[in-house]
Structure formats: C-alpha cells, structure tokens
Design an enzyme around this catalytic site. Structure first.
Site, PDB file in Angstrom:
ATOM      1  N   ARG A 157      -5.655  -4.375  -1.388  1.00 48.06           N
ATOM      2  CA  ARG A 157      -4.954  -3.113  -1.632  1.00 48.06           C
ATOM      3  C   ARG A 157      -4.936  -2.353  -0.319  1.00 48.06           C
ATOM      4  O   ARG A 157      -5.513  -2.794   0.661  1.00 48.06           O
ATOM      5  CB  ARG A 157      -5.549  -2.306  -2.786  1.00 48.06           C
ATOM      6  CG  ARG A 157      -6.985  -2.493  -3.144  1.00 48.06           C
ATOM      7  CD  ARG A 157      -7.935  -1.980  -2.090  1.00 48.06           C
ATOM      8  NE  ARG A 157      -7.611  -0.615  -1.721  1.00 48.06           N
ATOM      9  CZ  ARG A 157      -7.902  -0.057  -0.569  1.00 48.06           C
ATOM     10  NH1 ARG A 157      -8.565  -0.744   0.365  1.00 48.06           N
ATOM     11  NH2 ARG A 157      -7.599   1.196  -0.288  1.00 48.06           N
ATOM     12  N   ASP A 193       0.756   5.841   2.047  1.00 47.60           N
ATOM     13  CA  ASP A 193       1.452   4.681   1.478  1.00 47.60           C
ATOM     14  C   ASP A 193       2.932   4.707   1.769  1.00 47.60           C
ATOM     15  O   ASP A 193       3.591   3.672   1.792  1.00 47.60           O
ATOM     16  CB  ASP A 193       1.218   4.606  -0.035  1.00 47.60           C
ATOM     17  CG  ASP A 193      -0.191   4.123  -0.309  1.00 47.60           C
ATOM     18  OD1 ASP A 193      -1.119   4.954  -0.249  1.00 47.60           O
ATOM     19  OD2 ASP A 193      -0.360   2.904  -0.523  1.00 47.60           O
TER      20      ASP A 193
HETATM   21  O1  MRU Z   1      -4.269   2.030  -4.604  1.00 46.55           O
HETATM   22  P1  MRU Z   1      -4.699   1.677  -3.209  1.00 46.55           P
HETATM   23  O2  MRU Z   1      -6.153   1.426  -3.059  1.00 46.55           O
HETATM   24  O3  MRU Z   1      -3.841   0.557  -2.635  1.00 46.55           O
HETATM   25  O4  MRU Z   1      -4.356   2.988  -2.377  1.00 46.55           O
HETATM   26  C1  MRU Z   1      -4.641   3.017  -1.006  1.00 46.55           C
HETATM   27  C2  MRU Z   1      -4.354   4.316  -0.360  1.00 46.55           C
HETATM   28  O5  MRU Z   1      -3.911   5.254  -0.972  1.00 46.55           O
HETATM   29  C3  MRU Z   1      -4.551   4.385   1.120  1.00 46.55           C
HETATM   30  O6  MRU Z   1      -4.915   5.681   1.507  1.00 46.55           O
HETATM   31  C4  MRU Z   1      -3.253   4.006   1.831  1.00 46.55           C
HETATM   32  O7  MRU Z   1      -2.742   2.802   1.326  1.00 46.55           O
HETATM   33  C5  MRU Z   1      -3.430   3.895   3.290  1.00 46.55           C
HETATM   34  S1  MRU Z   1      -4.305   2.450   3.732  1.00 46.55           S
HETATM   35  C6  MRU Z   1      -4.441   2.362   5.407  1.00 46.55           C
END
Ligand code: MRU
Length: 355
Positions: free
Chosen positions: A52, A242
């Site tokens: 993730r 994201d």
């Molecule tokens: O749901 P996730 O764990 O994939 O969410 C991750 C995040 O929100 C991070 O802050 C984002 O992807 C940046 S990762 C460098």
C-alpha cells in the site's frame, strides 16, 4: 532502509522471475516476504493492502502487468490486465501513472517482446521512485533544519499521519525521507505518529520503520493532534499524498484534512511530501474531482477479528480525504520545495503543467 539492520526495499524483482514484497498486513509482528507470481497475485496484494502507499501501489501494478504479459502478451490480455490492476484501488494516481508508462512502452511492440520490455520498465520505475524519494529527503531535510534552527537547537516535534515512509514507496519514503535525512545530519527531532484508524498504518508501519531506524517517536490516537498543537508540542507537520491536483489540493489518508485545519488554527507549518508521479495534472478541484476509496465497513466495526461496534450498527469507511491547497504551507518534491498552488507546482514542473 533497514529491518533488523539489513537493507531492504519494499518490492524487488527476484532471480526466479517472481516479484518479492513485504507483506504489510503482517507487520509489525512478522516480516514475511511472499512472492508475486502472476498479475492476479499483484492485484490481490494491492487490494488487501499487503502492499500500500501511493508510489508502491504504482510500482507493484507495473510489475503485475509485466507478470501478466509473461502468460499472455496479446492486445486483449494487455487491455484486460490494465483494467484489472486499475480497478484495485481508485485514489492514488500513481497506479494509473505507472500502468500507463508500461502500456505506452509495450503496446507498439510485437507480443513476443512485451513481457521483457514491461519488466524493464517496472524495474526502471522502481529505481526512479528511489531517486525521487532520496531527492525529497534532501530537500525536506533542509526545511526541517530551518525549523530546528528557529527553535534554537531544542528538540523539535514533527507530526505525521498514516505511513508515507519507505514501506509506502520502494525505499526512503516521502514524508519520512526528510526525517531520516535530517536526523542523519544531526537534527534533534521527535516524531508524533498518528495511529491512523482503521488500519493503523501509523501505529503498525510508521512506528515500526522509525523504530528500526532509531528515530525517537510516540504513537498518539488520531484525535490528539489538535491538542498537541494547541500546547506548542508540534513544530511541523509532514504528510504524504495519494493524489495532488494541478491547483494543489491533496488527497491523503482520512484524517489528514482535520490535521491541516488544526495546523492552520495553531500556526503550525503543514507540508506535503510527494513525487511528481502523484500529481494529476488533469484535475483542478480535489474535493469535487478526486475519487475517494470506500473500503469494507468491517475495518471500522472489527478489531483483530472481534466486533467492537454495537451489534447491528452500520459503519462507513472512507479511506481518504482532500485537504485544500489553502491549508498547505508547501510541497516537498523531487525537484525542490514550492508553494501549494498552481503557480508553485508549475514553477517546478513546467513541462507537465503545460502539457
Ligand atoms: O491506504 P494506504 O495505506 O495506501 O494510504 C497511504 C497514504 O495515505 C499515504 O500517506 C500516501 O499513499 C503517501 S505514501 C508515500
């Protein structure tokens, strides 16, 4: 970065043609490194969040497409593989960005040449991500050093949300890379780690990473940030992203927006660290246009397999929110720092902004 002193990356090509990952659903209790052997393995790993974090999702998707083309490299299989991988998680634009890089590289080739070419592109994307995150670390470390200098040499406190460390990328991370580098340079710092309900990426992953690197840190519940800021306990917030629109609105883990509001109310600088692969130049208004993933209500109602919510009550599980550019002090990118807004991003990435 390291686990038990051993250098590791979050994803790597293995000699037997499969792709190694760290199963992030097992951390922090166990370090398991399953192999992805097919496109479906990669898609499932993204869906169930064995991998993730926006940049890592992108690189995993690229490797997944390469694995799929090994089985069937026809035009039909390419289109179906792209659709399967794109459908795994909707918010992080890095996935679409990386898949498009692979598609554009292999589509003009004869089917027999596609799998090897796709693997080469996936490996290049992984290296590019490491280079970008290292540069984010260098630029962000200067920002942290300036905050420390203003604090007169006392230990400074940085708050982060979710996990935007090396486990969310290929190596180094985005929000955490500046922290690792500033510390290497001798800045005395401590990190407030939001636990990040419901999946606890802060408590399980960020705290794990920081612990492995020996960075002083404390886990707090998600709602503690405002209290800490009111009491002068936060000098700086750094989070990842994201998806960033061309006007500088940022989608990140649910709860980021509330941290930004509290930071603005308390005069605490709030920075977003991200590579340019996270910028979606097609979008302007993040609240209106960025798709927000909704995950299973079970992630909210259950803890470690046990229901903790009242029986019969419904739950909603929005995985991300959008922080408007006006609440963001600045971006930390691989090309340097800029203001959050159309002008700032365009000044660093003029070719993309003009395209
Ligand atoms: O749901 P996730 O764990 O994939 O969410 C991750 C995040 O929100 C991070 O802050 C984002 O992807 C940046 S990762 C460098």
């Amino acid at each position: 970065m390291r686990i038990d002193g051993r250098p590791m990356r979050a994803i790597w090509a293995r000699a037997d043609g499969t792709v190694g990952i760290i199963d992030q659903t097992r951390l922090p209790w166990g370090v398991e490194t399953p192999a992805l052997a097919s496109l479906e393995d990669a898609a499932r790993a993204i869906e169930v969040m064995q991998v993730r974090g926006a940049p890592l999702i992108g690189v995993t998707g690229a490797f997944g497409l390469a694995l799929g083309l090994r089985e069937d490299a026809s035009d039909g299989a390419l289109a179906a593989g792209l659709a399967r991988l794109l459908g795994t998680r909707p918010t992080a634009v890095n996935l679409a960005w990386a898949l498009e890089r692979v598609r554009a590289g292999v589509a003009p080739l004869a089917p027999g040449e596609r799998a090897a070419a796709a693997l080469g592109i996936a490996e290049a994307l992984a290296e590019e991500d490491v280079t970008a995150c290292r540069a984010i670390g260098e630029h962000g470390a200067r920002l942290i050093a300036a905050v420390a200098a203003r604090a007169g040499g006392r230990r400074i406190n940085i708050l982060t949300h979710c996990n935007a460390g090396w486990l969310a990328t290929v190596d180094w991370g985005t929000a955490l890379a500046p922290i690792y580098m500033a510390r290497e340079q001798g800045v005395d710092l401590h990190v407030w780690v939001d636990e990040t309900r419901p999946r606890n990426q802060g408590a399980a992953l960020t705290a794990f990473e920081l612990g492995q690197e020996g960075v002083p840190h404390t886990i707090v519940v998600d709602n503690a940030g405002g209290h800490l800021m009111q009491h002068g306990q936060v000098d700086l917030c750094i989070v990842g992203a994201d998806r960033i629109t061309r006007l500088g609105d940022v989608a990140n883990k649910i709860g980021t927006y509330l941290k930004a509001l509290a930071a603005a109310d308390n005069g605490v600088p709030f920075h977003v660290a991200a590579p340019s692969s996270t910028i979606d130049w097609r979008l302007a208004d993040g609240v209106a246009q960025i798709p927000i993933e909704e995950r299973s209500p079970r992630e909210v109602t259950h803890l470690a397999g046990q229901r903790v919510a009242a029986p019969g009550s419904a739950a909603a599980n929005y995985a991300f929110d959008v922080t408007p550019a006006r609440l963001i002090s600045g971006f930390i990118t691989e090309r340097g720092l800029c203001q959050a807004g159309a002008g700032g991003l365009a000044s660093l990435f003029p070719e993309a902004a003009a395209a």
